[in-house]
Design an enzyme around this catalytic site. Structure first.
Site, PDB file in Angstrom:
ATOM      1  N   TYR A  74       0.818  -1.091   0.132  1.00  0.00           N
ATOM      2  CA  TYR A  74       0.102   0.061  -0.079  1.00  0.00           C
ATOM      3  C   TYR A  74       0.788   1.219   0.092  1.00  0.00           C
ATOM      4  O   TYR A  74       1.686   1.490  -0.890  1.00  0.00           O
ATOM      5  CB  TYR A  74      -0.971  -0.017   1.331  1.00  0.00           C
ATOM      6  N   SER A  75       0.862   1.980   1.076  1.00  0.00           N
ATOM      7  CA  SER A  75       1.158   3.538   1.105  1.00  0.00           C
ATOM      8  C   SER A  75       3.166   3.422   1.098  1.00  0.00           C
ATOM      9  O   SER A  75       3.480   4.280   0.901  1.00  0.00           O
ATOM     10  CB  SER A  75       0.808   4.237   2.123  1.00  0.00           C
ATOM     11  N   MET A  76       3.604   2.059   1.397  1.00  0.00           N
ATOM     12  CA  MET A  76       4.989   2.062   1.055  1.00  0.00           C
ATOM     13  C   MET A  76       5.264   1.981  -0.571  1.00  0.00           C
ATOM     14  O   MET A  76       6.456   2.164  -0.676  1.00  0.00           O
ATOM     15  CB  MET A  76       5.488   0.691   1.679  1.00  0.00           C
TER      16      MET A  76
END
Length: 407
Positions: A74-76
């Protein structure tokens, strides 16, 4: 811990015995039913000092968590997208204070929310256009529909501003967002948002090729991140972890089966804000490139000064001074934000072990990483549990990692 890793830990200035405390912590999380499985990687001075997996990647199929397990990060994804846009910055394609309307005229004449209701939203004109720096620092005034805390969040949901599930194109969803009001005047408030998805679209427009292709050809491929991509190919689905949430009784419940997951097929949108899947080994290669100031194994993606600029704090203080209520990917007190990463300013104010200048971020399924240049260290935590605020595992791992430094 095997003998090889024990020797590496000692050589890297870490206590093998103290690192072993991570073992018990991991086993308790699985034994108590809080996580199905997890992996932790600790690297220092170019070598892996600790690497361990425990529990199951897929409880329904009995598949063990392993170093090769593929997870939704995801946001990584955001740090990789930030590197991509900064590679174009290094080519002289734009300046950080350039308005994005130079490339995306759909963002001209923006309005800013002042109040009202869903039926009658009150706005005023934006005093200036959004800049590249605003997007990279999450101070653009954009938001996320899933926040469900403001009128604009609701408009995002009703107007289909969703880069994860939409069947529209990246350009179409960006244009939908551009028609909606901002939460705040550009540059005035920190607000987690779709900004990095807009950056992905800017990469495509500036480079003249699809964002996913650019990221693969210029970042993922050159770094040798062989299991990282916007979908998991059929031949790798057996290594793809299941994603879990918590049921009404608190027990783990399956929310995304790897075999039927939307990540198991090519996506309509390559989301620069949260679309990648990866492994611990792959993401460590990205972290090591950043620790090396832009280079890995003879391949240079960024110049040293660019990495230093990206990992400096670009806010007027910490996020608490200019942000929304605490967000699960980071505490706000003592933490600033750079160009794509949170930045540790004051561990005492953040109330956790750390080093000024350390930079980090996490993902919605409770994944996290941080990079500490002063200690020459990178740490990666991978698991699959939503939401990421369910347990304080990121802060707990910080303590367990830093207490093991003995040199």
């Amino acid at each position: 811990m095997d003998v090889t890793v024990r020797a590496e830990a000692v050589a890297a200035g870490l206590s093998a015995e103290r690192l072993a405390r991570i073992d018990g912590w991991m086993d308790r999380l699985v034994g108590d039913g809080k996580l199905a499985g997890l992996s932790v990687t600790v690297a220092r001075r170019g070598c892996v000092a600790y690497r361990r997996c425990t529990g199951l990647a897929d409880r329904e199929r009995g598949t063990a968590m392993a170093e090769s397990t593929i997870v939704r990060i995801y946001s990584m994804t955001k740090p990789l997208t930030s590197v991509a846009i900064m590679m174009l910055y290094e080519e002289g394609r734009f300046q950080l204070d350039d308005p994005i309307t130079r490339f995306l005229p759909c963002f001209a004449n923006q309005r800013v929310l002042t109040g009202g209701t869903r039926g009658k939203v009150e706005t005023v004109p934006a005093v200036r256009d959004i800049t590249f720096r605003d997007l990279l620092t999450h101070t653009s005034g954009l938001t996320y529909g899933f926040m469900e805390s403001t009128l604009v969040d609701g408009l995002y949901r009703s107007e289909g501003v969703d880069f994860q599930t939409s069947d529209a194109t990246l350009a179409e969803v960006v244009e939908r967002a551009a028609r909606l009001p901002l939460l705040a005047q550009p540059g005035t408030a920190w607000n987690y948002s779709i900004a990095t998805d807009v950056l992905g679209h800017l990469v495509a427009v500036i480079a003249g090729q699809p964002f996913g292709d650019f990221l693969q050809e210029r970042v993922i491929g050159p770094l040798g991140m062989v299991d990282t991509g916007f979908h998991v190919p059929a031949e790798k689905v057996a290594r793809f972890a299941a994603n879990y949430g918590r049921g009404p009784d608190g027990a783990l419940t399956l929310i995304d089966d790897p075999a039927s997951s939307r990540f198991a097929a090519p996506r309509a949108i390559c989301s620069g804000g949260g679309g990648l899947c990866s492994t611990a080994g792959d993401y460590l290669r990205f972290c090591q490139m950043m620790l090396n100031k832009g280079e890995l194994d003879g391949v240079r993606l960024l110049g040293r000064k660019t990495v230093e600029l990206m990992t400096a704090n670009h806010l007027g203080g910490d996020m608490a001074a200019m942000g929304q209520p605490r967000f699960s990917e980071s505490s706000y007190e003592g933490i600033g934000f750079g160009l794509g990463f949170s930045v540790m300013l004051d561990p005492a104010r953040a109330q956790v072990l750390g080093t000024p200048g350390e930079y980090a971020w996490g993902g919605a399924a409770s994944t996290a990483f941080w990079i500490d240049p002063a200690e020459e260290m990178a740490v990666i935590l991978l698991t699959q549990l939503m939401p990421s605020s369910t347990y304080p595992i990121r802060r707990e791992l910080r303590v367990l990692t830093y207490q093991a430094l003995v040199d």
